[in-house]
Each structure stands twice: as C-alpha cells, then as structure tokens.
Write a protein that holds these residues in place. Structure first.
Motif, short mmCIF file in Angstrom:
data_model
loop_
_atom_site.label_atom_id
_atom_site.label_comp_id
_atom_site.label_asym_id
_atom_site.label_seq_id
_atom_site.Cartn_x
_atom_site.Cartn_y
_atom_site.Cartn_z
N LEU A 41 -4.68 3.71 -3.45
CA LEU A 41 -4.73 3.29 -2.05
C LEU A 41 -6.18 3.28 -1.55
CD1 LEU A 41 -3.63 2.73 0.79
CD2 LEU A 41 -2.95 5.13 0.92
N LEU A 96 0.79 -1.23 0.00
CA LEU A 96 0.00 0.00 0.00
C LEU A 96 0.83 1.29 0.00
CD1 LEU A 96 -2.91 -1.08 2.41
CD2 LEU A 96 -2.80 -1.25 -0.09
N VAL A 129 -0.85 5.52 4.67
CA VAL A 129 -1.72 4.35 4.77
C VAL A 129 -2.55 4.45 6.07
CG1 VAL A 129 -1.77 1.83 5.07
CG2 VAL A 129 -0.22 2.86 3.40
#
Ligand code: NI
Length: 260
Positions: free
Chosen positions: A138, A130, A171
């Motif tokens: 994402l 990611l 993330v």
C-alpha cells in the motif's frame, strides 16, 4: 476508475501518451524514475510554472463551481485533452497512475498537466484495490507514484483517488501519512463502459453545483465528449475548477471528499 479492471487488454492497446505502459496486476518492482539534472529541472519548471500550485482567485462559496477529474492517464489522448482545455482556459484535475507516468516519455504529459495549471493527483502505482494490499505494498503504491511525479515536475501531490473508489481506515491512514486527501466523486459518467461522446457529455452535464465529475482521459471518446461538455456547462453558468479550488484550499490529508 473501473476501466483498468474491466478492459485491461484494450487499455494496453491504446494508452501511453506516446509510449506503451507496462501493466502489472501484482506488486511491481520499483522502476528508477527518470531524473533530470536538478539544476536543469529547477530552471525548466521555473519557466514553466511560476508559483505552482497557484489557485486562481475563485470563490466557490459564491460561484457555481464544478470540478472535472480525469483518471488513469496519462495516455494517448491526454495531449489532445490538454490542448482543448488550454484553448478554452479551463482547469481540471488529473489523477495519474504511476505506471502510466513512467511510460509517459520524458514525462511530457505529466509536466504539461502541471505546467498548464491543472491539479495533479495520485491514483496509485498500478491501479490495484488498495484495501487488499499489505501495508508495505500500500505504501509503495502511493509513495512511489508521489516520488516519480515529484522527480518529473517538482510538485508533491496533495490529493489522491483510490482505484475503484475502494478505501478503508488503513488506506485513509496511509493517505494521511503521505499528505494526501482522498477524493472520490459525485457524478460518474461511466465513460469507460459507454464509449459514446454524446452520452458522456450528457451525463457529465448533469453535474450540479459543487460536483466532482469522474471521467477517464485514456478513452478517445471521453476526450471527444469534452468540447460539448464545456459548452453545456458554460451555458449553465458553471465555473470549472480544480479540486483544491473547489474547496478553496488544499483538502485535508486522509479525509474523504465526494463533492463540495
Ligand atoms: Ni481508475
């Protein structure tokens, strides 16, 4: 966790929970989720899973708890694993890959996971690392998987596991936005590499109080390791719980957890 990158060909050969998954390495086009008639779905889920997610009254502040987690499915062996867990009255957490959910015919295994009281978590759409993705990609990885699981089960996932354990501030921020806590692990069974049930049982059996154990339900040998593992952990006096049960509540979105 690592299995996807390491043995993609093997994975493609054995997985699917009754259907063959479409595996991509790059950003993939959205596949429309298989949506049931909403009334029919609501009725079915009501009969399947009253009150999910319904944590049991288990206090892991006082009990010796361990959370078993199974990644990268649902696959061909998930049904068998669910049978085993049901017969032993054990709950676990399944971090599912969106593409595998899409390949799970009629959402059979995905629905079973939820209906039988396990926790279901987001393991991205196509198991990419990611931190390397654009913001758009994402978001797609988490949201599209969340939407598909919700359309099949009525459940919005609250936990996620980043593929390869690879995460970043970006993330974490996206996970927070999606309402997902980041769940890593404290015991790695390396079951994707060592396809020997006794080895997997022994490694997972080393789990201490509050451990999160990483395994993969896409491997036959891992599922074969589970009966022995349940015996071993029961003998040591452990209570097996879901991630939310381990913490006594739904973990906080965006935050990272590796053990209790
Ligand atoms: Ni994985």
């Amino acid at each position: 966790m690592w299995a996807w990158g390491v043995s993609l060909a093997m994975l493609m050969a054995v997985t699917g929970c009754g259907a063959r998954p479409v595996v991509h390495r790059g950003h993939v086009a959205a596949r429309p989720p298989a949506v049931m008639d909403p009334g029919k779905l609501a009725k079915k889920l009501e009969s399947m899973q009253p009150g999910w997610p319904r944590a049991r009254r288990i206090d892991c502040a006082h009990l010796k708890c361990v959370a078993l987690t199974f990644d990268d499915g649902p696959g061909d062996y998930t049904d068998g694993l669910l049978d085993l867990l049901r017969d032993r009255g054990v709950r676990a957490t399944f971090f599912v890959v969106g593409q595998m959910v899409a390949a799970d015919k009629g959402g059979h295994c995905t629905r079973r996971i939820v209906a039988e009281g396990h926790e279901i978590g987001n393991h991205s759409w196509s198991h990419l690392s990611l931190p390397e993705l654009s913001d758009h990609a994402l978001r797609f990885q988490l949201k599209h998987t969340g939407d598909l699981v919700e359309s099949l089960t009525g459940v919005r996932m609250r936990v996620m596991r980043p593929p390869y354990g690879a995460t970043s501030r970006r993330v974490a921020a996206e996970a927070r936005r999606e309402g997902l806590a980041q769940i890593l692990w404290s015991v790695d069974t390396l079951d994707w590499r060592d396809r020997v049930p006794a080895v997997v049982t022994r490694r997972a059996g080393r789990a201490g109080v509050g451990a999160i154990v990483l395994m993969h339900d896409i491997h036959r040998t891992t599922v074969e390791a589970v009966p022995g593992l349940l015996d071993l952990l029961a003998k040591k006096g452990y209570t097996l719980v879901t991630i939310s049960e381990l913490y006594g509540r739904t973990p906080a979105p965006g935050r990272m957890y590796t053990a209790r």
